[in-house]
Structures are given as C-alpha cells and as structure tokens.
Design a protein around this motif. Structure first.
Motif, PDB file in Angstrom:
ATOM      1  N   ALA A  97      57.319  28.049  41.672  1.00  0.00           N
ATOM      2  CA  ALA A  97      56.453  28.285  40.511  1.00  0.00           C
ATOM      3  C   ALA A  97      55.158  27.496  40.625  1.00  0.00           C
ATOM      4  N   SER A  98      55.224  26.315  41.214  1.00  0.00           N
ATOM      5  CA  SER A  98      54.018  25.505  41.414  1.00  0.00           C
ATOM      6  C   SER A  98      53.062  26.205  42.371  1.00  0.00           C
ATOM      7  N   LEU A  99      53.601  26.766  43.449  1.00  0.00           N
ATOM      8  CA  LEU A  99      52.760  27.483  44.405  1.00  0.00           C
ATOM      9  C   LEU A  99      52.115  28.692  43.737  1.00  0.00           C
ATOM     10  N   PHE A 113      53.327  20.037  49.476  1.00  0.00           N
ATOM     11  CA  PHE A 113      52.957  18.630  49.576  1.00  0.00           C
ATOM     12  C   PHE A 113      53.010  18.023  48.181  1.00  0.00           C
ATOM     13  N   LEU A 114      53.753  16.917  48.071  1.00  0.00           N
ATOM     14  CA  LEU A 114      54.026  16.302  46.780  1.00  0.00           C
ATOM     15  C   LEU A 114      53.551  14.854  46.773  1.00  0.00           C
ATOM     16  N   GLN A 119      55.447  15.233  42.426  1.00  0.00           N
ATOM     17  CA  GLN A 119      54.560  16.184  41.769  1.00  0.00           C
ATOM     18  C   GLN A 119      53.772  16.963  42.827  1.00  0.00           C
ATOM     19  N   PRO A 120      53.721  18.294  42.734  1.00  0.00           N
ATOM     20  CA  PRO A 120      53.085  19.110  43.780  1.00  0.00           C
ATOM     21  C   PRO A 120      51.564  19.109  43.653  1.00  0.00           C
ATOM     22  N   GLN A 158      46.206  13.115  39.639  1.00  0.00           N
ATOM     23  CA  GLN A 158      45.883  13.649  38.324  1.00  0.00           C
ATOM     24  C   GLN A 158      46.104  15.160  38.267  1.00  0.00           C
ATOM     25  N   SER A 159      45.615  15.878  39.291  1.00  0.00           N
ATOM     26  CA  SER A 159      45.781  17.331  39.287  1.00  0.00           C
ATOM     27  C   SER A 159      47.245  17.723  39.453  1.00  0.00           C
TER      28      SER A 159
END
Length: 672
Positions: A97-99, A113-114, A119-120, A158-159
């Motif tokens: 879902a992050s991708l 990459f986390l 966090q991704p 942050q992002s």
C-alpha cells in the motif's frame, strides 16, 4: 543490539526464506531483533518481499542477491530483511500500500527502503542489476538511496512518517457504518459486467487473472436477481480458462494467471488458493449447467492436489514453482517431437483434442491448449482422452519437477477444505470429504492454547495466526458439519470465533484487525479489507460469522455479524472494486438460506437433491428420522417422525416439501 554479520535465514521455517540462505547478503527475517538492529546502527532497512513460486523473485535473486559485489553494497549500507509474503501478508500489505501511495505499480518482488523505525520512504519491485528495460540498475538504486539517507535524512524521515500515517488511515481507520443493501451487490455486478471480455472470458485485456471475488459477485447477482448475463459471464470465463494454457491439461490444476488475453501463456506457478476457488466455482457451474467439462476438471484438479500437494499430516502445501531446472514452464511445455515420442501411433487421436500454441513473444516450448471444438470433443470422448493424458503424465514424471513450497497455511487450507467438502457432497465422493476432514484435523493439531498458527512446516509453526486464518477455518468447519452432520465441527467453529474475538477484535467492536493484538513487530495493525487473489480477511470473517450464525440459529451472533458488516461496508464504500469480498459476504449475510432435511439416511432422496444443487447462500442441516432437529426461525422445531425439507430465507420458512422433484424446483435459481 546488533545481530551477527552473516546471513541468518538458514533456520527459518519458510522455504522461500531458506532459498536465500546461501546468498552473500546478510539477510535477516522480519523480527523485532532485526528492527532493533536497524535502530541501534541508525541504518535504513532494505526490505525485500516475495514468495517461493515467484519467477521474477528468482530472477532478481540470481542476478543481484547471489552477486558478491551487489551483496557487498547491500551489506555496507543497509539492514537487509527478507519477508515471505505468504507468511507475513500483514507486513506485505502495509508496504505494498505504501508503494501504491507513492504512485508506483505494485508486484513481487517488492523492494522497499525504510527508516530504521520501519517507515517507508521509497521503493519499487524488480530491479535489474544494471540499468535496462528502462529501469535503473539495482546498484545505482542502492547508491542513490544511501546518498539520500546521508544527505537528506531529516527530510526522508519526515516524508516517511507522513506516508505511513496516510497508509494507516487507509488500512486501519474506523469509518461510520455503511448501509447494507442487496442493491450494492447488484450495482457492483453491473459494473463488473462492463469489464468482461465477451470473446475470451475474464476481464478485458492482459494479463488475465481468474479473479474469483469478481466471479463470485456475478454469480451471486444471478442467484439473487436472476441476471442470466452475469451467470453467463462466469460460465464463459470458466470454460475459456479450463481449455486454455493456464490450465494444466496433463496433471490438473490452474496456474496463477495468463500473461496474454487468450489464457494461452500462463505464469506457471500453481497456487493452492487459486485451485480451491476454482473447485468451488466449477462445482456451482456444473450444478447449473450439467456440463461435464466442469466435472472432469474438478476430478483432475482434486487428483493433482491429492497426488502432489498433500503433506504428511493431511493438510496441503502452498504452491508449486513456476520454474524447473532454471527455466520457467519447462516442466509443463512440449514440442512436436516430444509428443510424437510419448504417443507414437496415438498422436493423431491426441491432436483431435489438443493443440500446441506458441505466441510470438513466448520464448519457451509450446503450450498445450484447446479451442472450443476440441474442448467439446474431449468432453464427448473423455475416457479415451483421459488414457492419452495418463501417458503424457507418466512421460512428464521423468522430468525435473518444479520446487514445492511445503509450508501449510491455515487460511489457504481453510479455503480448500471448504471446496473439498462441498464437491464431495455434490459428487458423492466421501473420499474427498475425508481428505477435507484430515486437512482440518492437521491444522487443529498444530494449535497451541486454542490458538491457530498461520504457517506450519514440519515441527515449525509460525504464531500467531491472522484473522484470515480464523475466518477461513470457521467456514471450513461449517462446511464439514454440513457434509458429515458431526456437531463437533460447530463446537470447533465457535471456539475459533472466540479466539478471533479475543486476539483480533478492535476496541470499538467495529470489526477485526489482520494481526493479533500481541503481534509486536507490525508498524501498523491493518484491518485486512482489501482483496488480493482471494477475498479479504474481513470478507472471509463476515462470511464465516454469517454461516455459523445460520447453522446455529444464534441471533446474537447474527446481530454481531451485521454490526461488523455495516462497519466494513462503511470502509468499503471508499474503494468498492478493491473490496468486493466484503460486498459479497454482506450479501450472504442479508439473504441467508437455511435448509433442514429430515430423512432416512438409507433413502436420502431429498438430501441427494440438496447435494446436487449447491448454493453459496445456503446452509444445509441433515437430520435422521427420529433425530434431534434444530429450531427454525420463529423457534419452530420441525417434526422428525416423517421425511421433509424445510427451506427458510431470513426469518421466513416455506411449508415442508416431501417430493424430491418439488425440492429440485425450489432450489434451482430462477432465470431473469
């Protein structure tokens, strides 16, 4: 803490992880210890997600993870974590879902990459070792990510935090209740109808997937509203698939998907979940049409499952690889000379029923498939064709076999147990029901403290289970109760439902989370609302609760299922086509059918009619003459001193039926 600077996958239970145990990459499995190591060293995490039967996972492993130079770059810059998506779908779904939220197309292998906190901040799928196919090379990617981490760390963190918050809002939030209405299913079915390829079946375009959740929506629309066009879309799709190259005509069973629009060139991996869903749908199709194609393919597929996929404790392995001897599809494909050698004088007879196809972009040997006329000829000459295919199966047995992923997954086995029990009833095959019961017992035997494992491989078990495991196994228990009349299965289903509530229920009583409450290594506890190749965990849970409530007549459980369904529909309304499993299960909950048959087991004419007419909406309870009958809606207990069939829809029951022909008319869907 820091872990040893070496590859740590050799002792993992997952065959996929063990495939990577000899890589020069310092792989770790996903664990709290690996996450702690990343925080201690303040290194980003390189997360690689795949599964044992995945062709492109093997390609990237061979090109990059087995390469000493590339492994050295990975080890220098990152904490490298490998995940088997079948073992940890909760982790896979978060990062997939992050991708997607990054605007990228998903798939496997998934490369993310986390931050050290998990966090991704960037990702992709397959990367070639050096730049090609219009894609950056993996070494180039690794060096660029390392440079960004060193020079723009605060911005990346942050992002990444914002991205994970966005994903959590999508996958974890509680929404206001939605309205449950059969019109939702019918509108959805109309939308799916517009996507159907009316020449080749399935959805328009390529690649083509079986997409069982969509097919179930169409089938339910026919059952509930009599829309024959929706029924015909399913029948066309099944017939085309079962004649195409996506079906293994020699050994039985369906491959995962077709790379083309004509079902010719499959991605050759064979997954347990696809074949479980195929069996269930083919069973419905056979009952509706009497087309012997569906019976033949059911028998062939179950024969393959029995022959090649059963494990030592009776449950079923996860998948067969796409590759053998380093080449995709090599085990399954043939050329003219190989067929001539196998058949000698029988080759013309075989050619009447099968052809070899080699599309322009396919680099392997040709693929067996049928046109419509050949399919019909096979059905007409089945015994002859079966003998010919047996010769080819014996010849194929000499080849190097694809690898088998031996891990037993509770949810996928639950799907197959249900299908075997239902097909066993329809075809009078007690041996299939026995296989279903043995698989069910094998899963339960691995439980500890009443809790299911998600994955079993020999003596190794992966705890805790996921909510999908409980949903699938509750439905399987009810299917076995219907097939055997053994009320112990209902007791087991209730116990599994209690475990589901205890470990997966949310504080608001609005539904369930995919991961258990004591799963400490998940960055986000997600709902599990989104369908993949199988219905979502939430969809499976609603179906399970609906079927258990109907089987038991438990009104409190039915009300609870309604509440869960209303909250799920509130969430599903945001992206309906990705959550059709929820819509399907809500439709089952709104229109439950209950059939109680009282009959002498030695003269089971009414039972035979029910078995020949499976209906996904219906629960069948068989009571022997003189036995103890369950209450019907309204607390009416049917008499058991004489034969009779009592069909109830929701809280309304029809008068008793004693004539098998009348029951047949009652149970047949009405065409619109």
């Amino acid at each position: 803490m820091t872990l040893p600077q070496k590859n740590l996958l050799a002792d993992e239970a997952s065959p996929y992880l063990r495939q990577h145990a000899q890589n020069p990459v310092h792989w770790r499995a996903w664990s709290q210890a690996a996450l702690d190591e990343a925080r201690t060293l303040e290194r980003p995490i390189l997360l690689s997600v795949g599964y044992a039967a995945c062709h492109w996972c093997h390609v990237m492993a061979h090109e990059s993870f087995e390469n000493d130079e590339i492994a050295g770059v990975m080890n220098r810059f990152f904490i490298n974590i490998k995940v088997d998506r079948e073992e940890r779908p909760d982790i896979d779904q978060i990062y997939m879902a992050s991708l997607s939220a990054m605007g990228e197309q998903g798939g496997w292998p998934l490369t993310m990459f986390l931050t050290p906190d998990g966090q991704p901040f960037w990702g992709g799928t397959y990367f070639p070792p050096r730049s090609r196919y219009g894609r950056p090379g993996f070494v180039q990617v690794l060096e660029a990510v390392d440079k960004a981490w060193r020079e723009k760390r605060d911005s990346l963190i942050q992002s990444a935090g914002g991205l994970l918050t966005h994903v959590a809002a999508r996958l974890s939030a509680t929404q206001p209740k939605g309205v449950l209405s059969q019109h939702t299913l019918l509108r959805l079915a109309d939308g799916i109808e517009g996507m159907i390829d009316w020449n080749e079946g399935g959805l328009k375009g390529a690649p083509k997937f079986p997409n069982a959740p969509f097919m179930t929506t169409l089938w339910l629309s026919w059952l509930q509203a009599g829309n024959a066009t929706h029924r015909d879309a399913v029948l066309l799709s099944l017939r085309k698939m079962l004649a195409g190259g996506i079906y293994d005509h020699v050994g039985g069973g369906l491959c995962r998907y077709s790379t083309d629009a004509e079902w010719t060139v499959p991605h050759f991996e064979k997954m347990l979940y696809d074949n479980a869903q195929l069996l269930r749908m083919a069973n419905w199709a056979y009952a509706a049409t009497g087309d012997e194609l569906f019976r033949i393919r059911i028998e062939e597929t179950i024969a393959w499952l029995s022959r090649e996929m059963r494990t030592e404790h009776g449950a079923f392995a996860s998948s067969l690889d796409a590759d053998s001897d380093g080449e995709e599809g090599l085990f399954y494909t043939w050329n003219d000379q190989e067929l001539a050698n196998a058949f000698e004088t029988d080759l013309p007879a075989f050619a009447d029923h099968y052809g070899l196809a080699a599309p322009a972009n396919w680099e392997g040997k040709p693929i067996l498939r049928q046109n419509d006329e050949q399919r019909e000829r096979e059905v007409a000459n089945h015994s002859t064709v079966a003998d010919l295919k047996a010769k080819l199966l014996a010849e194929r047995a000499r080849r190097i076999r694809p690898g088998r992923d031996d891990k037993v997954l509770a949810d996928w086995n639950g799907l197959l147990i249900t299908a075997l029990a239902e097909c066993g009833r329809s075809f009078g095959r007690n041996d299939w029901i026995d296989q279903a019961a043995q698989a069910f017992a094998g899963i339960l035997a691995a439980a500890e403290g009443g809790r299911l494992p998600h994955s079993i491989l020999g003596d190794k078990k992966l705890f805790p289970a996921l909510s999908s495991d409980y949903g699938a196994m509750i439905t399987a228990a009810v299917a076995l109760f219907e097939a055997t009349g053994d009320t112990n299965y209902i007791g087991t289903a209730r116990a599994l439902a209690e475990q589901l509530d205890r470990w997966h229920g949310d504080a608001e009583h609005a539904g369930y989370y995919l991961s258990a409450s004591d799963s400490k290594d998940v960055p986000v506890r997600i709902r599990g609302d989104v369908d993949e190749a199988i219905p979502s965990a939430t969809g499976q849970i609603i179906e399970a609760l609906a079927r258990l409530a109907t089987a038991t007549g438990d009104l409190a459980l039915h009300e609870k299922a309604l509440s869960v369904a209303e909250h799920a529909m509130g969430r599903a309304s945001q992206q309906t086509y990705g959550q059709v499993g929820i819509v399907n299960s809500c439709a089952l909950l709104l229109e439950p059918l209950k059939l109680v048959i009282v009959e002498n087991p030695d003269q089971a004419n009414l039972v035979a009619v029910a078995n020949r007419n499976p209906d996904i909406r219906r629960i069948d309870i068989i009571v022997p003459l003189g036995g103890s009958a369950p209450s019907l809606p309204g607390d009416v207990v049917p008499p058991t001193d004489k034969p009779g069939a009592y069909l109830c829809a929701a809280q309304t029951c029809l008068p008793a039926v004693t004539d098998p022909d009348e029951l047949q008319r009652l149970l047949r869907p009405k065409a619109g």
